[in-house]
Motif scaffolding. Structure first.
Motif, mmCIF file in Angstrom:
data_model
loop_
_atom_site.group_PDB
_atom_site.id
_atom_site.type_symbol
_atom_site.label_atom_id
_atom_site.label_comp_id
_atom_site.label_asym_id
_atom_site.label_seq_id
_atom_site.Cartn_x
_atom_site.Cartn_y
_atom_site.Cartn_z
ATOM 1 N N PHE A 49 1.121 -0.912 0.055
ATOM 2 C CA PHE A 49 0.176 0.003 0.498
ATOM 3 C C PHE A 49 0.901 1.198 -0.089
ATOM 4 N N HIS A 50 0.541 2.168 -1.265
ATOM 5 C CA HIS A 50 1.211 3.308 -1.020
ATOM 6 C C HIS A 50 1.302 4.227 -0.564
ATOM 7 N N THR A 51 1.249 5.612 0.378
ATOM 8 C CA THR A 51 0.989 6.335 1.018
ATOM 9 C C THR A 51 1.507 7.427 0.139
ATOM 10 N N PRO A 52 1.104 9.019 0.395
ATOM 11 C CA PRO A 52 1.773 10.176 0.131
ATOM 12 C C PRO A 52 2.942 10.258 1.130
ATOM 13 N N MET A 53 3.312 11.163 -0.670
ATOM 14 C CA MET A 53 4.998 10.959 -0.353
ATOM 15 C C MET A 53 5.163 12.083 1.162
#
Length: 105
Positions: A49-53
C-alpha cells in the motif's frame, strides 16, 4: 511522464506479509485517516500500500486483523517502509519500520 511515474513509485509504502504456513485466508482492515480498505490475504501473499510522499504530522494508519485475532498496529510518520508480518494463526507477529529512502523498494 517519467517523472510522474517515478514520483508514484517512490512514495512510502506499507507491506503486509501473510505466513505461507497458514491454512486459510485472513481478513484485514487498513484504516488510513478514516478511509477504510478491507481485503483478504491468502497464505503466503504479500500486499503493498503506497502512502502520500509528504504526509502531515497528524496522519495515521491502522492495520488490523479483526476476525482472526483482533490484533492491530498503529503507524504514524515518519517512515519510508513499514513491514507488517501476520503469522499462521492470524496474529500480527512483528512490525518493522524503516526510515531510509531506498528501503521503500
Amino acid at each position: 511522464m517519467l517523472v510522474l511515474t517515478a514520483w508514484f513509485f517512490c512514495r512510502p509504502v506499507i507491506v503486509l506479509h501473510y505466513s505461507a504456513d497458514a491454512r486459510r485466508p485472513v481478513a484485514y482492515f487498513l484504516n488510513d485517516n478514516d478511509e477504510i480498505t478491507r481485503g483478504q490475504l491468502l497464505p503466503g501473499q504479500t500486499l503493498r500500500f503506497h502512502t502520500p510522499m509528504f504526509p502531515g504530522r497528524d496522519r495515521w494508519i491502522e492495520i488490523s486483523v479483526p476476525f482472526a485475532s483482533r490484533d492491530g498496529v498503529d503507524i504514524r510518520p515518519p517512515y519510508s517502509r513499514v513491514d507488517v508480518y501476520i503469522d499462521a494463526t492470524g496474529r500480527i507477529g512483528r512490525t518493522e519500520a524503516k526510515y531510509q529512502f531506498f528501503d521503500r523498494f
